[in-house]
Design an enzyme around this catalytic site. Structure first.
Site, PDB file in Angstrom:
ATOM      1  N   HIS A 184      -2.242  -2.110  -9.900  1.00 18.46           N
ATOM      2  CA  HIS A 184      -3.445  -1.479  -8.880  1.00 18.46           C
ATOM      3  C   HIS A 184      -4.663  -2.184  -8.861  1.00 18.46           C
ATOM      4  CE1 HIS A 184      -5.717   1.628  -7.009  1.00 18.46           C
ATOM      5  NE2 HIS A 184      -4.573   2.057  -6.762  1.00 18.46           N
ATOM      6  N   HIS A 210       0.786  -1.299   0.032  1.00 19.13           N
ATOM      7  CA  HIS A 210       0.113   0.144   0.048  1.00 19.13           C
ATOM      8  C   HIS A 210       1.007   1.376  -0.057  1.00 19.13           C
ATOM      9  CE1 HIS A 210      -3.428   2.161   0.581  1.00 19.13           C
ATOM     10  NE2 HIS A 210      -3.710   1.989   1.937  1.00 19.13           N
ATOM     11  N   ASP A 212       2.567   5.473  -6.409  1.00 23.20           N
ATOM     12  CA  ASP A 212       3.862   5.313  -5.826  1.00 23.20           C
ATOM     13  C   ASP A 212       5.137   5.256  -6.752  1.00 23.20           C
ATOM     14  OD1 ASP A 212       1.697   3.469  -3.491  1.00 23.20           O
ATOM     15  OD2 ASP A 212       2.897   5.462  -2.982  1.00 23.20           O
TER      16      ASP A 212
HETATM   17  C1  SDX Z   1      -1.534   2.131  -3.208  1.00 19.45           C
HETATM   18  O1  SDX Z   1      -6.068   0.853  -3.363  1.00 19.45           O
HETATM   19  C2  SDX Z   1      -5.758   1.829  -3.628  1.00 19.45           C
HETATM   20  O2  SDX Z   1      -6.508   2.843  -4.035  1.00 19.45           O
HETATM   21  C3  SDX Z   1      -4.065   2.245  -3.217  1.00 19.45           C
HETATM   22  C4  SDX Z   1      -3.658   3.574  -3.314  1.00 19.45           C
HETATM   23  C5  SDX Z   1      -4.140   4.651  -2.643  1.00 19.45           C
HETATM   24  O3  SDX Z   1      -4.309   5.794  -2.987  1.00 19.45           O
HETATM   25  O4  SDX Z   1      -4.851   4.402  -1.638  1.00 19.45           O
HETATM   26  O5  SDX Z   1      -3.845   3.768  -4.937  1.00 19.45           O
HETATM   27  C6  SDX Z   1      -2.099   3.438  -3.205  1.00 19.45           C
HETATM   28  O6  SDX Z   1      -1.339   1.549  -2.465  1.00 19.45           O
HETATM   29  C7  SDX Z   1      -0.866   2.034  -4.743  1.00 19.45           C
HETATM   30  C8  SDX Z   1      -0.302   0.391  -4.658  1.00 19.45           C
HETATM   31  C9  SDX Z   1       1.124   0.370  -4.205  1.00 19.45           C
HETATM   32  N1  SDX Z   1       1.670  -1.064  -4.090  1.00 19.45           N
HETATM   33  C10 SDX Z   1       2.376  -1.399  -5.030  1.00 19.45           C
HETATM   34  O7  SDX Z   1       2.993  -0.695  -5.831  1.00 19.45           O
HETATM   35  C11 SDX Z   1       3.188  -2.792  -4.715  1.00 19.45           C
HETATM   36  C12 SDX Z   1       3.372  -3.173  -5.984  1.00 19.45           C
HETATM   37  N2  SDX Z   1       1.916  -3.711  -6.467  1.00 19.45           N
HETATM   38  C13 SDX Z   1       1.249  -4.844  -6.393  1.00 19.45           C
HETATM   39  O8  SDX Z   1       1.672  -5.750  -5.218  1.00 19.45           O
HETATM   40  C14 SDX Z   1      -0.095  -5.133  -6.840  1.00 19.45           C
HETATM   41  O9  SDX Z   1      -0.243  -4.483  -7.873  1.00 19.45           O
HETATM   42  C15 SDX Z   1      -1.358  -4.501  -5.878  1.00 19.45           C
HETATM   43  C16 SDX Z   1      -1.084  -4.974  -4.366  1.00 19.45           C
HETATM   44  C17 SDX Z   1      -1.064  -2.899  -5.817  1.00 19.45           C
HETATM   45  C18 SDX Z   1      -2.578  -4.695  -6.399  1.00 19.45           C
HETATM   46  O10 SDX Z   1      -2.749  -6.162  -6.130  1.00 19.45           O
HETATM   47  P1  SDX Z   1      -4.086  -7.153  -6.579  1.00 19.45           P
HETATM   48  O11 SDX Z   1      -5.057  -6.320  -7.142  1.00 19.45           O
HETATM   49  O12 SDX Z   1      -4.322  -7.858  -5.465  1.00 19.45           O
HETATM   50  O13 SDX Z   1      -3.579  -7.877  -7.817  1.00 19.45           O
HETATM   51  P2  SDX Z   1      -2.624  -9.276  -7.508  1.00 19.45           P
HETATM   52  O14 SDX Z   1      -1.642  -8.955  -6.472  1.00 19.45           O
HETATM   53  O15 SDX Z   1      -3.701 -10.227  -7.464  1.00 19.45           O
HETATM   54  O16 SDX Z   1      -1.778  -9.181  -8.960  1.00 19.45           O
HETATM   55  C19 SDX Z   1      -2.695  -9.772 -10.235  1.00 19.45           C
HETATM   56  C20 SDX Z   1      -1.598 -10.310 -10.972  1.00 19.45           C
HETATM   57  C21 SDX Z   1      -0.828 -11.408 -10.331  1.00 19.45           C
HETATM   58  O17 SDX Z   1      -0.082 -12.264 -11.379  1.00 19.45           O
HETATM   59  P3  SDX Z   1      -0.815 -13.824 -11.398  1.00 19.45           P
HETATM   60  O18 SDX Z   1      -0.855 -14.425 -10.287  1.00 19.45           O
HETATM   61  O19 SDX Z   1      -1.982 -13.397 -12.291  1.00 19.45           O
HETATM   62  O20 SDX Z   1       0.306 -14.546 -12.355  1.00 19.45           O
HETATM   63  O21 SDX Z   1      -0.488  -9.385 -11.459  1.00 19.45           O
HETATM   64  C22 SDX Z   1       0.742  -9.625 -11.040  1.00 19.45           C
HETATM   65  C23 SDX Z   1       0.236 -10.584  -9.735  1.00 19.45           C
HETATM   66  O22 SDX Z   1       1.638 -11.603  -9.606  1.00 19.45           O
HETATM   67  N3  SDX Z   1       1.164  -8.263 -10.200  1.00 19.45           N
HETATM   68  C24 SDX Z   1       2.474  -8.087 -10.297  1.00 19.45           C
HETATM   69  C25 SDX Z   1       2.422  -6.646  -9.676  1.00 19.45           C
HETATM   70  N4  SDX Z   1       1.081  -6.333  -9.324  1.00 19.45           N
HETATM   71  C26 SDX Z   1       0.306  -7.378  -9.624  1.00 19.45           C
HETATM   72  N5  SDX Z   1       3.581  -8.448 -11.114  1.00 19.45           N
HETATM   73  C27 SDX Z   1       4.677  -7.701 -10.682  1.00 19.45           C
HETATM   74  N6  SDX Z   1       4.617  -6.791 -10.124  1.00 19.45           N
HETATM   75  C28 SDX Z   1       3.733  -5.980  -9.655  1.00 19.45           C
HETATM   76  N7  SDX Z   1       3.828  -4.935  -9.211  1.00 19.45           N
END
Ligand code: SDX
Length: 452
Positions: free
Chosen positions: A330, A291, A386
């Protein structure tokens, strides 16, 4: 529970749900339970069905009834809200209907905080009153210094911030009167006013520097920069470019509908706990690397990659699942995060002053490769808020572990606007999800000397 096979459920206000006025048949979901052959009509309103309408779908009178199973609330609306609108596919973000790019261009963080709280942009008189009330509450009780001095010199500032926000609850017992609008607004003034001071104290403690008191003749971000960077000079010279850039970054981070930390704020607030402890919980959720902690992780990742020519190697580790591309992806945005676009534009203005951060070249190369690579395209992974924010914060002189603290300062107004909306929502009750129990059936205690 009314039998919905004959009439639309009535909401608490007694109004028929889903009616389109003029008496047309309300929109409904027709379901057949193949276990019993029974048919049900579930009213649809606001693009949802009420989960409680599922409970009447049973196989027998003793049956509890159906529930929805939705870990992490991937497809569950927890509330009706008027604060922020996001369209993840179109990359749209609006606070109370105003597009984020217009607010970033023309508004200020305190004006946006007013908009989020009150639903309308303030008149000049209202803005003056709002600014005075918040400025009046920037000081911290002197005992807070003793509290903060007890942390190790290298304590992570988010751990200090979460603890200090929670501790403020003990200084303001009147905050427990959450149903009193005037008392609520006083706590809102206190929290928006004090968060920059708490953040600055965390920064100064880390460096063994004396705390700098707020100066009420400065702007919100100008005062924050002064409390961070002022040394022996009588008056800190604020650079207007940095002052404005930070204000824009705070606007972009102010609210984001039902994100993880806001969900915590609403959940803790739903037990009628005071807003200080609720916000301590929200800040704790924000601290997580998935997050708000991601902005710190992005900088650690960029430093680990080290140079543009190593980006390809890192992407390989991401694609084979060993690493996450922090700052990418996201839950809602399946397009470019509109905030990331604006942050990139703001970065150019800051770098004109501070010099270009070499990490930007690595970030741009990461984005360039990722946006063309099937792995990211298929999963609709784009830079989020971020990805670039930390690069600017670092160029402005903030240490990496302070980035999430900056996010928390800005999100304070969003958390509080959502908290207040929850308290005033007649549909809301204490948050208490159900579960699917997969544990043991009843079994009997075995004395220790009789156990295998
Ligand atoms: C914020 O919710 C909000 O509004 C949050 C926010 C706010 O203003 O409050 O916008 C702020 O928290 C932004 C997000 C910051 N976090 C990151 O940058 C961390 C990296 N991102 C992820 O961990 C992920 O994308 C999330 C946590 C942001 C979202 O996760 P989801 O929606 O649960 O998606 P998921 O983890 O189920 O991923 C879906 C697929 C997976 O691949 P498969 O299992 O289908 O093969 O996408 C892949 C994941 O492995 N994936 C990524 C990835 N994010 C998702 N692969 C590599 N790098 C990534 N960053």
């Amino acid at each position: 529970m009314p039998d919905l096979t004959t009439m639309p459920a009535e909401s608490k206000t007694g109004q028929q749900q889903g009616t389109m006025g003029g008496g047309e048949t309300p929109e409904r979901l027709l379901v057949t339970d193949t276990r019993t052959g029974k048919e049900y009509q579930l009213p649809i309103s606001d693009g949802t069905i009420k989960s409680m309408d599922l409970r009447q779908i049973k196989v027998s009178d003793q049956d509890f009834g159906l529930m929805g199973y939705d870990p992490a609330f991937m497809n569950t609306a927890s509330c009706r809200s008027k604060v922020t609108f996001i369209d993840g596919d179109k990359g749209i973000l609006r606070y109370r209907g105003y597009p984020i790019d217009q607010l970033a261009e023309s508004s200020s963080y305190l004006e946006v905080a007013y908009l989020l709280m009150h639903g309308e942009l303030p008149s000049s008189a209202a803005m003056k009153e709002w600014e005075r009330n918040i400025t009046f509450h920037t000081m911290l009780h002197e005992n807070i210094k003793k509290f903060m001095d007890s942390f190790n010199y290298d304590a992570h500032p988010m751990g200090m911030l979460v603890s200090t926000v929670g501790a403020l609850s003990t200084f303001y017992p009147d905050a427990r009167d959450v149903h009193n609008a005037e008392a609520r607004m006083l706590q809102i003034f206190r929290l928006i006013g004090k968060m920059p001071t708490i953040a600055a104290y965390c920064y100064r403690h880390r460096r063994g520097l004396p705390y700098v008191y707020p100066e009420n003749d400065l702007s919100y971000t100008g005062n924050f920069l002064s409390m961070i960077y002022k040394m022996a000079e009588p008056k800190y010279q604020i650079d207007p470019v940095l002052e404005r850039a930070l204000d824009v970054l705070f606007i972009l981070h102010a609210d984001h509908e039902q994100n993880c930390s806001t969900n915590v704020m609403r959940s803790i607030g739903s037990s009628f706990a005071d807003p200080f402890v609720a916000m301590a919980g929200a800040a704790a959720a924000l601290y997580g690397p998935l997050h708000g902690g991601a902005n710190e992780e992005v900088l650690l990742m960029l430093n680990e990659i080290g140079s543009k020519d190593k980006v390809g190697e890192f992407i390989k580790h991401v694609k084979n699942g060993e690493r996450r591309l922090m700052g990418f992806g996201h839950r809602v945005y399946k397009n470019y995060d509109p905030r990331a676009k604006i942050i990139k534009q703001t970065a150019d203005q800051v770098f004109e002053l501070t010099g270009r951060n070499k990490l930007l070249d690595i970030a741009l190369e990461l984005e360039h490769i990722a946006l063309e690579d099937e792995y990211f395209v298929k999963r609709r992974l784009y830079p989020n808020v971020d990805f670039y924010s930390g690069i600017i914060y670092q160029a402005m002189g903030f240490p990496t572990d302070a980035f999430t603290v900056l996010f928390a300062i800005a999100r304070t107004s969003g958390w509080l606007a959502q908290w207040q909306e929850m308290l005033m929502d007649a549909d809301q009750k204490i948050a208490r999800p159900r579960q699917v129990y997969l544990g043991y059936d009843e079994r009997y205690y075995v004395p220790r000397d009789k156990r295998p």
